[in-house]
Design an enzyme around this catalytic site. Sequence first.
Site, PDB file in Angstrom:
ATOM      1  CB  THR A  29      -9.045  -4.385  -9.019  1.00 46.36           C
ATOM      2  OG1 THR A  29      -8.705  -3.446  -8.003  1.00 46.36           O
ATOM      3  CG2 THR A  29      -8.821  -3.775 -10.394  1.00 46.36           C
ATOM      4  CG  ASN A  40      -6.781  -4.796  -4.791  1.00 46.15           C
ATOM      5  OD1 ASN A  40      -6.990  -4.874  -6.001  1.00 46.15           O
ATOM      6  ND2 ASN A  40      -6.883  -3.672  -4.118  1.00 46.15           N
ATOM      7  CD  GLU A  43      -4.670  -2.760  -8.259  1.00 43.50           C
ATOM      8  OE1 GLU A  43      -4.967  -2.006  -7.343  1.00 43.50           O
ATOM      9  OE2 GLU A  43      -4.462  -2.377  -9.428  1.00 43.50           O
TER      10      GLU A  43
END
Length: 323
Positions: free
Chosen positions: A219, A221, A267
């Site tokens: 992910t 963020n 995320e």
Amino acid sequence: MIRLRPVAIATPVLTCRNLEELACLAEPVHLALGVFDGVHAGHQAVLAKAIDAAAGQGGLAGLVTFDPHPIRVIAPAKAPSSLLATLDHKADVVAELGIRLFVPLRFDHEMAAMEAGDFLRKLTTGDVRTIAVGEDWRFGHDRSGDANFLRHHAAGHGYRLEAVPPVMYQGDRISSTRIRQAVRDGNLSAAAEMLGRPYSICGTVVVGEQLGRKLGFPTANLATGNLQLPPTGVWAVRCLHHTHGPLTGVANLGTRPSLGSGELRLEVHLLGFSGDLYGEELDVEFIRHLRPEKRFDSLDELRNQIRIDSAAAREFLRNKGHA
Ligand code: RBF
Ligand code: MG
């Protein structure tokens, strides 16, 4: 009404940091004035007056805005705790609309104390041909400057005033406050109608714990600062990145209860994208809420659910024509 934003800005934008710099410009200017948090459809109607005037008469279409939000300085207790856009994001959105001159004025106590007439005199030292404002916008010490004041001084300072009425949505005027509430309440389709584009959070990608990578779903963020967040949970998102262009993704806005809960975090798992975006800007458009965040007993269950979420987001975005 939703209009997808082009990815790259072709024409450069000139920035003036103060009124003295503005006064030094050689070209005639057509200025929209206001705070314009979110640059919603009502703000866009004001900007359009400056843009149309520049196109018709020649010169630069500009936005004169204030940073931080004046209410933070004048009445901090009444200030909204979150905003729809950062200053950089505002600059990008107005550039896409056709603004070629960006004038973010530092709003401090000195600025707050300036009489409306002094502000107007400094503003119009250069060749200002048009001033466009929302018809109920007020400025200057004790908010004594308004559209009537600007109209009264137009001939003397050599500009034409455009005082633009509010744009309505479902029977009420569009306002930044109303859009913040819609975003907060998860009414992203109403927010998008009022903004004239999907609501998005533009932020810098920060380093996480790299656990997503181990899960098989890396992910990006985002640092969200004091931006207005929608409800927590899993969202189908569309992202814009200045070189990678439009990307689709699935995002979790939450505290990750399956991993013992941390601070609220945004995320984004980008679909069909690998590469790292640390330190780069990403614009995340919230298209559709898919489910609330849950606590899973095992990482396998969480991984399996993220796989399902990814497929759901991909499917939804493809049907909407985003993929
Ligand atoms: N964490 C949770 O604890 N519960 C969830 O329901 C949850 N859903 C997620 C959905 C998606 C699409 C993504 C990308 C992440 C989700 N996470 C969830 C966060 C996940 O735990 C986190 O991305 C990794 O632990 C890396 O920080
Ligand atoms: Mg002048």
